[in-house]
Design a protein around this motif. Structure first.
Motif, PDB file in Angstrom:
ATOM      1  N   CYS A  91      -2.265  -4.418  -9.971  1.00 44.05           N
ATOM      2  CA  CYS A  91      -2.741  -3.198  -9.492  1.00 44.05           C
ATOM      3  C   CYS A  91      -4.098  -3.616  -8.993  1.00 44.05           C
ATOM      4  CB  CYS A  91      -2.641  -2.111 -10.498  1.00 44.05           C
ATOM      5  SG  CYS A  91      -3.394  -0.525  -9.830  1.00 44.05           S
ATOM      6  N   LEU A  92      -4.262  -3.525  -7.915  1.00 44.60           N
ATOM      7  CA  LEU A  92      -5.921  -3.459  -7.096  1.00 44.60           C
ATOM      8  C   LEU A  92      -6.363  -1.961  -6.939  1.00 44.60           C
ATOM      9  CD1 LEU A  92      -4.726  -5.888  -4.388  1.00 44.60           C
ATOM     10  CD2 LEU A  92      -5.564  -6.563  -6.693  1.00 44.60           C
ATOM     11  N   ARG A  93      -5.746  -1.006  -6.531  1.00 48.27           N
ATOM     12  CA  ARG A  93      -6.339   0.240  -6.577  1.00 48.27           C
ATOM     13  C   ARG A  93      -5.244   1.298  -6.854  1.00 48.27           C
ATOM     14  NH1 ARG A  93      -9.404   1.884  -1.371  1.00 48.27           N
ATOM     15  NH2 ARG A  93     -11.230   2.379  -2.695  1.00 48.27           N
ATOM     16  N   PHE A  94      -5.613   2.372  -7.859  1.00 47.03           N
ATOM     17  CA  PHE A  94      -4.768   3.246  -8.116  1.00 47.03           C
ATOM     18  C   PHE A  94      -5.466   4.556  -8.183  1.00 47.03           C
ATOM     19  CE2 PHE A  94      -2.393   6.394 -10.526  1.00 47.03           C
ATOM     20  CZ  PHE A  94      -1.249   6.245 -10.202  1.00 47.03           C
ATOM     21  N   GLU A  95      -5.355   5.593  -7.173  1.00 44.27           N
ATOM     22  CA  GLU A  95      -6.139   6.816  -7.130  1.00 44.27           C
ATOM     23  C   GLU A  95      -5.125   7.955  -6.725  1.00 44.27           C
ATOM     24  OE1 GLU A  95     -10.412   5.260  -5.640  1.00 44.27           O
ATOM     25  OE2 GLU A  95      -9.049   5.601  -3.986  1.00 44.27           O
ATOM     26  N   VAL A  96      -5.169   9.095  -7.500  1.00 44.80           N
ATOM     27  CA  VAL A  96      -4.669  10.295  -7.118  1.00 44.80           C
ATOM     28  C   VAL A  96      -5.566  11.271  -7.297  1.00 44.80           C
ATOM     29  CG1 VAL A  96      -2.657  11.737  -7.868  1.00 44.80           C
ATOM     30  CG2 VAL A  96      -2.536   9.369  -8.232  1.00 44.80           C
ATOM     31  N   PHE A  97      -5.860  12.087  -6.280  1.00 46.43           N
ATOM     32  CA  PHE A  97      -6.754  13.232  -6.320  1.00 46.43           C
ATOM     33  C   PHE A  97      -5.860  14.634  -6.136  1.00 46.43           C
ATOM     34  CE2 PHE A  97      -9.022   9.493  -4.857  1.00 46.43           C
ATOM     35  CZ  PHE A  97      -9.955   9.373  -5.727  1.00 46.43           C
ATOM     36  N   ARG A  98      -6.316  15.626  -6.930  1.00 44.01           N
ATOM     37  CA  ARG A  98      -5.683  16.992  -6.817  1.00 44.01           C
ATOM     38  C   ARG A  98      -6.651  17.668  -5.877  1.00 44.01           C
ATOM     39  NH1 ARG A  98      -4.720  21.116 -11.769  1.00 44.01           N
ATOM     40  NH2 ARG A  98      -3.179  22.469 -10.544  1.00 44.01           N
ATOM     41  N   ILE A 102      -2.673   0.276  -4.196  1.00 43.72           N
ATOM     42  CA  ILE A 102      -2.676  -0.837  -3.826  1.00 43.72           C
ATOM     43  C   ILE A 102      -2.209  -1.839  -4.682  1.00 43.72           C
ATOM     44  CG2 ILE A 102      -3.786  -2.983  -2.379  1.00 43.72           C
ATOM     45  CD1 ILE A 102      -5.502  -0.783  -1.357  1.00 43.72           C
ATOM     46  N   PHE A 103      -1.008  -2.645  -4.424  1.00 40.55           N
ATOM     47  CA  PHE A 103      -0.513  -3.721  -5.387  1.00 40.55           C
ATOM     48  C   PHE A 103      -0.597  -4.914  -4.771  1.00 40.55           C
ATOM     49  CE2 PHE A 103       1.034   0.204  -6.756  1.00 40.55           C
ATOM     50  CZ  PHE A 103       1.151   0.112  -8.344  1.00 40.55           C
ATOM     51  N   ALA A 104      -1.061  -5.999  -5.459  1.00 41.87           N
ATOM     52  CA  ALA A 104      -1.298  -7.245  -4.980  1.00 41.87           C
ATOM     53  C   ALA A 104       0.130  -7.958  -4.347  1.00 41.87           C
ATOM     54  CB  ALA A 104      -1.838  -8.304  -5.964  1.00 41.87           C
ATOM     55  N   SER A 105       1.173  -7.528  -4.699  1.00 40.10           N
ATOM     56  CA  SER A 105       2.375  -7.883  -4.085  1.00 40.10           C
ATOM     57  C   SER A 105       3.541  -7.188  -4.475  1.00 40.10           C
ATOM     58  CB  SER A 105       2.943  -9.517  -4.777  1.00 40.10           C
ATOM     59  OG  SER A 105       3.095  -9.132  -6.285  1.00 40.10           O
ATOM     60  N   PRO A 106       4.723  -7.493  -3.387  1.00 40.55           N
ATOM     61  CA  PRO A 106       5.842  -6.548  -3.500  1.00 40.55           C
ATOM     62  C   PRO A 106       6.324  -6.850  -5.140  1.00 40.55           C
ATOM     63  CG  PRO A 106       5.927  -7.635  -1.493  1.00 40.55           C
ATOM     64  CD  PRO A 106       4.772  -8.128  -2.303  1.00 40.55           C
ATOM     65  N   GLU A 107       6.244  -7.741  -5.763  1.00 41.41           N
ATOM     66  CA  GLU A 107       6.846  -7.838  -7.081  1.00 41.41           C
ATOM     67  C   GLU A 107       5.915  -7.262  -8.027  1.00 41.41           C
ATOM     68  OE1 GLU A 107       8.348 -10.913  -4.500  1.00 41.41           O
ATOM     69  OE2 GLU A 107       5.942 -10.550  -5.245  1.00 41.41           O
ATOM     70  N   ASP A 108       4.624  -7.062  -7.756  1.00 48.43           N
ATOM     71  CA  ASP A 108       3.722  -6.324  -8.629  1.00 48.43           C
ATOM     72  C   ASP A 108       3.964  -4.848  -8.668  1.00 48.43           C
ATOM     73  OD1 ASP A 108       2.230  -8.431  -9.740  1.00 48.43           O
ATOM     74  OD2 ASP A 108       1.037  -8.489  -7.969  1.00 48.43           O
ATOM     75  N   THR A 161       0.915  -1.235  -0.106  1.00 49.98           N
ATOM     76  CA  THR A 161      -0.119  -0.080  -0.087  1.00 49.98           C
ATOM     77  C   THR A 161       1.008   1.247  -0.029  1.00 49.98           C
ATOM     78  OG1 THR A 161      -1.768  -1.207   1.296  1.00 49.98           O
ATOM     79  CG2 THR A 161      -1.729   1.093   1.300  1.00 49.98           C
ATOM     80  N   VAL A 162       0.576   2.131  -0.723  1.00 50.97           N
ATOM     81  CA  VAL A 162       1.031   3.257  -1.062  1.00 50.97           C
ATOM     82  C   VAL A 162       0.380   4.460  -0.555  1.00 50.97           C
ATOM     83  CG1 VAL A 162       2.586   4.861  -2.521  1.00 50.97           C
ATOM     84  CG2 VAL A 162       2.753   2.585  -2.549  1.00 50.97           C
ATOM     85  N   THR A 163       0.635   5.417   0.205  1.00 49.09           N
ATOM     86  CA  THR A 163      -0.083   6.360   0.545  1.00 49.09           C
ATOM     87  C   THR A 163       0.425   7.758   0.794  1.00 49.09           C
ATOM     88  OG1 THR A 163      -0.134   5.909   2.794  1.00 49.09           O
ATOM     89  CG2 THR A 163      -1.999   5.243   1.595  1.00 49.09           C
TER      90      THR A 163
END
Length: 93
Positions: A38-45, A58-64, A5-7
């Motif tokens: 790629c399970l979720r990718f959102e970027v909001f201004r 959110i990515f399914a694995s570290p490899e992804d 997860t990246v936030t």
């Protein structure tokens, strides 16, 4: 296998820089969402601070996630947003 997860935020130094990032964002989003894992990718201004973008990925694995980073390394997005401050928290769950 843990998800990644990246936030956080992209913080531009000017409206011009933010507008450039915003113009590149639709294609970057489309390409990222098409990636395996790629399970979720959102970027909001931000409406209150147009130089700031909130990020949630959110990515399914570290490899992804690693594959995503490798793809974007030489992308139009990477070149066009080089120098934009990224305050990101990356966690595995």
């Amino acid at each position: 296998m843990p998800r990644v997860t990246v936030t956080g935020f992209l913080i531009c130094r000017s409206l011009e820089e933010a507008d450039r990032a915003a113009s590149l964002l639709p294609e970057h989003t489309r390409l990222t969402r098409a990636e395996a894992g790629c399970l979720r990718f959102e970027v909001f201004r931000s409406m209150s601070d147009p130089c700031r973008f909130a990020v949630h990925q959110i990515f399914a694995s570290p490899e992804d996630y690693d594959a995503h980073r490798e793809r974007t390394r030489a992308s139009v997005w990477a070149k066009g947003t080089k120098g934009i401050i990224r305050e990101l928290r990356i966690s595995e769950q």
